[in-house]
Design a protein around this motif. Structure first.
Motif, short mmCIF file in Angstrom:
data_model
loop_
_atom_site.label_atom_id
_atom_site.label_comp_id
_atom_site.label_asym_id
_atom_site.label_seq_id
_atom_site.Cartn_x
_atom_site.Cartn_y
_atom_site.Cartn_z
N VAL A 1 5.56 10.25 19.78
CA VAL A 1 4.12 10.46 19.83
C VAL A 1 3.61 10.86 18.45
N GLU A 2 4.34 11.72 17.77
CA GLU A 2 3.95 12.12 16.42
C GLU A 2 3.93 10.90 15.49
N GLU A 3 4.93 10.03 15.64
CA GLU A 3 4.97 8.82 14.82
C GLU A 3 3.78 7.91 15.13
N VAL A 4 3.45 7.79 16.41
CA VAL A 4 2.31 6.95 16.81
C VAL A 4 1.02 7.51 16.24
N VAL A 5 0.86 8.82 16.29
CA VAL A 5 -0.35 9.46 15.73
C VAL A 5 -0.44 9.17 14.24
N ALA A 6 0.67 9.31 13.53
CA ALA A 6 0.68 9.05 12.09
C ALA A 6 0.34 7.58 11.82
N ALA A 7 0.90 6.68 12.60
CA ALA A 7 0.62 5.25 12.42
C ALA A 7 -0.85 4.95 12.71
N ALA A 8 -1.40 5.57 13.75
CA ALA A 8 -2.81 5.36 14.09
C ALA A 8 -3.71 5.86 12.96
N GLN A 9 -3.38 7.01 12.38
CA GLN A 9 -4.17 7.53 11.26
C GLN A 9 -4.09 6.59 10.06
N SER A 10 -2.89 6.06 9.81
CA SER A 10 -2.73 5.13 8.70
C SER A 10 -3.55 3.86 8.94
N LEU A 11 -3.50 3.35 10.16
CA LEU A 11 -4.29 2.16 10.49
C LEU A 11 -5.78 2.44 10.35
N ASP A 12 -6.20 3.61 10.73
CA ASP A 12 -7.61 3.98 10.61
C ASP A 12 -8.04 3.96 9.14
N GLU A 13 -7.19 4.50 8.28
CA GLU A 13 -7.48 4.51 6.85
C GLU A 13 -7.53 3.08 6.31
N GLN A 14 -6.61 2.24 6.76
CA GLN A 14 -6.59 0.84 6.30
C GLN A 14 -7.84 0.10 6.76
N VAL A 15 -8.28 0.38 7.97
CA VAL A 15 -9.50 -0.25 8.49
C VAL A 15 -10.70 0.16 7.63
N MET A 16 -10.77 1.42 7.27
CA MET A 16 -11.88 1.88 6.43
C MET A 16 -11.84 1.18 5.07
N ARG A 17 -10.66 1.03 4.47
CA ARG A 17 -10.56 0.34 3.18
C ARG A 17 -10.92 -1.13 3.32
N LEU A 18 -10.50 -1.76 4.43
CA LEU A 18 -10.86 -3.16 4.65
C LEU A 18 -12.37 -3.31 4.81
N ASP A 19 -12.98 -2.38 5.53
CA ASP A 19 -14.44 -2.42 5.67
C ASP A 19 -15.11 -2.33 4.30
N GLU A 20 -14.61 -1.43 3.47
CA GLU A 20 -15.17 -1.29 2.13
C GLU A 20 -15.00 -2.58 1.32
N THR A 21 -13.79 -3.18 1.43
CA THR A 21 -13.51 -4.42 0.70
C THR A 21 -14.41 -5.55 1.19
N VAL A 22 -14.56 -5.66 2.50
CA VAL A 22 -15.42 -6.70 3.07
C VAL A 22 -16.86 -6.48 2.62
N SER A 23 -17.30 -5.26 2.57
CA SER A 23 -18.66 -4.95 2.11
C SER A 23 -18.85 -5.39 0.67
N ILE A 24 -17.83 -5.18 -0.16
CA ILE A 24 -17.91 -5.59 -1.57
C ILE A 24 -18.02 -7.11 -1.65
#
Length: 94
Positions: free
Chosen positions: A64-87
């Protein structure tokens, strides 16, 4: 009054009854000992099962701890992708 012979017979009969009662009690004690032994083995099996459940629970908690860490990482990647798409969208408009 009873004769000595009658008293001896009565004493013999009572002694035989006492011996039978002693054998019955011995048999009961043996059954109790066997049941206690079985119960002891059962308790050991329950302890092993509880240990296994505890181990699996700890493994699940780690996963569960690993899944939480992976979910947080994916969330960060989504935010960076959103920023890149906006650019890209902004540069495409220019």
């Amino acid at each position: 009054m009873r004769s000595g012979s009658q008293q001896a017979q009565e004493a013999g009969r009572v002694t035989a009854e006492v011996q039978q009662a002693i054998r019955r009690v011995g048999g009961i004690v043996e059954e109790i000992a066997a049941a206690s032994d079985l119960q002891g083995h059962g308790i050991q099996e329950v302890n092993v099962a509880i240990g296994q459940i505890d181990q699996v629970t700890q493994q699940n908690a780690a996963l569960v701890e690993e899944v939480v860490a992976a979910a947080q990482s994916l969330d960060e990647q989504v935010m960076r992708l959103d920023e890149t798409v906006s650019i890209f969208k902004a540069s495409a408009r220019v």
